[in-house]
Design a protein around this motif. Structure first.
Motif, PDB file in Angstrom:
ATOM      1  N   ARG A 355      54.806  69.423 -25.309  1.00 17.36           N
ATOM      2  CA  ARG A 355      53.955  69.503 -24.173  1.00 17.36           C
ATOM      3  C   ARG A 355      53.109  70.947 -24.351  1.00 17.36           C
ATOM      4  N   LEU A 358      50.683  70.578 -27.441  1.00 16.08           N
ATOM      5  CA  LEU A 358      49.098  70.032 -26.791  1.00 16.08           C
ATOM      6  C   LEU A 358      48.258  71.108 -26.238  1.00 16.08           C
ATOM      7  N   ARG A 362      44.893  72.468 -28.482  1.00 27.28           N
ATOM      8  CA  ARG A 362      43.748  72.347 -27.717  1.00 27.28           C
ATOM      9  C   ARG A 362      42.882  73.404 -27.732  1.00 27.28           C
ATOM     10  N   THR A 372      48.511  64.468 -33.089  1.00 25.78           N
ATOM     11  CA  THR A 372      49.700  64.861 -32.165  1.00 25.78           C
ATOM     12  C   THR A 372      49.459  63.942 -30.843  1.00 25.78           C
ATOM     13  N   ALA A 373      48.355  63.963 -30.320  1.00 22.87           N
ATOM     14  CA  ALA A 373      48.329  63.378 -28.907  1.00 22.87           C
ATOM     15  C   ALA A 373      48.518  62.032 -28.848  1.00 22.87           C
ATOM     16  N   CYS A 376      52.237  61.318 -29.284  1.00 21.01           N
ATOM     17  CA  CYS A 376      52.830  61.544 -28.022  1.00 21.01           C
ATOM     18  C   CYS A 376      52.563  60.498 -26.796  1.00 21.01           C
ATOM     19  N   ALA A 377      51.284  60.264 -26.915  1.00 16.67           N
ATOM     20  CA  ALA A 377      50.813  59.080 -26.114  1.00 16.67           C
ATOM     21  C   ALA A 377      51.627  57.628 -26.253  1.00 16.67           C
ATOM     22  N   LEU A 386      54.893  63.961 -20.670  1.00 17.72           N
ATOM     23  CA  LEU A 386      54.230  64.436 -21.988  1.00 17.72           C
ATOM     24  C   LEU A 386      53.328  63.024 -22.439  1.00 17.72           C
ATOM     25  N   LYS A 387      53.508  61.798 -21.680  1.00 19.17           N
ATOM     26  CA  LYS A 387      52.594  60.711 -21.800  1.00 19.17           C
ATOM     27  C   LYS A 387      51.363  61.041 -21.393  1.00 19.17           C
ATOM     28  N   GLU A 389      50.259  63.920 -20.364  1.00 18.53           N
ATOM     29  CA  GLU A 389      49.283  64.938 -20.601  1.00 18.53           C
ATOM     30  C   GLU A 389      48.534  64.550 -21.978  1.00 18.53           C
ATOM     31  N   SER A 390      49.329  63.899 -22.833  1.00 20.91           N
ATOM     32  CA  SER A 390      48.488  63.516 -24.134  1.00 20.91           C
ATOM     33  C   SER A 390      47.481  62.515 -23.851  1.00 20.91           C
ATOM     34  N   VAL A 393      44.431  64.757 -23.135  1.00 20.95           N
ATOM     35  CA  VAL A 393      43.947  65.139 -24.256  1.00 20.95           C
ATOM     36  C   VAL A 393      42.907  64.241 -25.003  1.00 20.95           C
TER      37      VAL A 393
END
Length: 437
Positions: A355, A358, A362, A372-373, A376-377, A386-387, A389-390, A393
């Motif tokens: 987190r 990211l 960014r 990375t995003a 993580c997604a 985490l999911k 926030e990704s 992004v």
């Protein structure tokens, strides 16, 4: 115009400040200033609807308001900030005198003190910390620092940031002085000057610096460097900045390096300095007692022109106060490829670090952000911070075919119609839809 350094008025103390717990700061000095006090904090009359537990303060230069601050008593509560009337309403030849030094960069902080001394002498007599670090040209709320309102508004960068979610259990994270507030009217923006500083930032050698006065927690008011900050924003970088921090209060609890049961220390924002390191200087018994004024807390006058959309857009890429708190709480720096691969190999174990990563990627416009995003997604089927926030992004990477394919696949694989999703799943779905907005 150069002014002489009055070494009796501005003196560098021999104390060696401990920067081990200050990773945001490259260098810091302790100064004793015998100043005139024409640049000072004043206590003002509160607004009509002010909370009785908030203290109305105003930073003034020769009587001209530079910033209004409705200070919360509790460090976990947000304070309210408001712009002032602009530095041009207060004559300040001292700023003109030191601009050459600020533009030339600061290879060593102590070497800059003689040039800074005419301005430092405007402060009230006392002990101060002068710190050299990088600041975001942003206000902590996700917008360009010069785009703030002329009215009092709460600002999350003025308090400890509360982290309470699936990774943090009621954590309060402190923020160092990383965010900025303006002190110049918007109509003074000169894009040719901004372009000049963009070229300066691209050159090798010492970088131009801004100059700021610390307000509270993660916020400082920028005295010099508005065009430098605008150039930094357009380049997606931080602004090198010299920040002056005043003595706020004392603490009596033992310091980590002290063997005694009690060791009095002075607190300058995030810096804690033992009194014995202050060279026997007579200190104020109550540094928090400021000049009293019967004048009401003023509203600002800086928003007198529209800012270019390019600057407003550039300001949105910087972390919010919460974003920076995530980086700080995860105790990470700029992640290496090896670190990212280690964390992504076991995202369940390294969720806080990812987190934070990211946010950093960014902020830097790092090419590794998308991959990375995306990884993580794709973590698990259940909602997690985490999911989410990704997803946020990725939703900003509009038009990217890989991201579009990811979100299309996400909708194809939804097992239930949106009407009966959990609120958490609905939230992810809303973010995914925003990719096409």
């Amino acid at each position: 115009m150069k002014m002489p350094w009055n070494q009796e008025a501005v003196r560098v103390l021999p104390a060696k400040l401990d920067l081990a717990q200050q990773p945001w700061c490259r260098e810091a000095l302790l100064l004793h200033i015998r100043g005139t006090g024409v640049l000072r904090w004043e206590r003002r009359l509160p607004p009509m609807k002010a909370d009785p537990y908030e203290t109305p303060l105003c930073l003034t230069l020769r009587g001209a308001p530079l910033l209004s601050w409705l200070a919360a008593v509790c460090e976990t509560s947000e304070s309210w900030l408001c712009t002032g009337w602009g530095l041009d309403t207060a004559e300040c030849p001292e700023l003109d005198a030191l601009r050459e030094t600020l533009n030339g960069g600061c290879t060593q902080l102590e070497e800059a003190v003689p040039a800074l001394s005419p301005l430092l002498e405007l402060l009230p007599e006392g002990v101060y910390v002068l710190a050299e670090s990088d600041a975001y040209p942003a206000d902590g709320c996700g917008q360009f620092f010069w785009g703030v309102s002329d009215c009092l508004e709460p600002n999350p960068a003025t308090a400890l940031v509360w982290l309470s979610d699936d990774d943090y259990d009621y954590n309060y994270e402190s923020i160092p002085p990383k965010f900025l507030y303006p002190s110049q009217r918007r109509s003074r923006l000169d894009m040719e000057r901004v372009d000049y500083y963009k070229e300066r930032f691209r050159e090798d050698g010492p970088l131009p610096h801004g100059l700021a006065v610390y307000v509270t927690e993660g916020m400082s008011v920028l005295l010099d460097g508005h065009h430098k900050a605008a150039a930094a924003a357009l380049l997606g970088r931080t602004l090198p900045c010299l920040t002056v921090l005043r003595l706020e209060h004392y603490q009596l609890r033992p310091l980590a390096e002290s063997r005694s049961r009690e060791k009095k220390a002075g607190c300058f924002g995030p810096f804690t300095v033992p009194i014995e390191d202050m060279n026997g200087i007579n200190l104020l018994k109550a540094p928090w007692k400021l000049t009293e004024s019967s004048i009401p807390l003023p509203e600002g006058r800086l928003a007198d022109a529209e800012l270019p959309e390019a600057l407003l857009t550039a300001g949105k890429r910087y972390p919010t106060a919460k974003g920076y708190a995530l980086v700080s709480a995860a105790e990470i720096n700029y992640p290496t490829d090896q670190e990212l691969e280690t964390w992504l190999a076991d995202p369940g174990l390294y969720r806080p670090k990812l987190r934070g990563a990211l946010v950093v990627l960014r902020d830097r416009g790092d090419s590794r952000l998308k991959d990375t995003a995306l990884r993580c997604a794709a973590v698990g089927d259940q909602y997690c911070s985490l999911k989410a926030e990704s997803f946020q992004v990725l939703a900003e990477l509009k038009g990217d075919p890989d991201v579009e394919a990811f979100f299309i696949d996400y909708f194809v694989n939804l097992e239930e119609p949106p009407s009966i999703h959990s609120s958490a799943q609905d939230y992810l779905t809303q973010i995914a839809h925003s990719f096409w907005d």
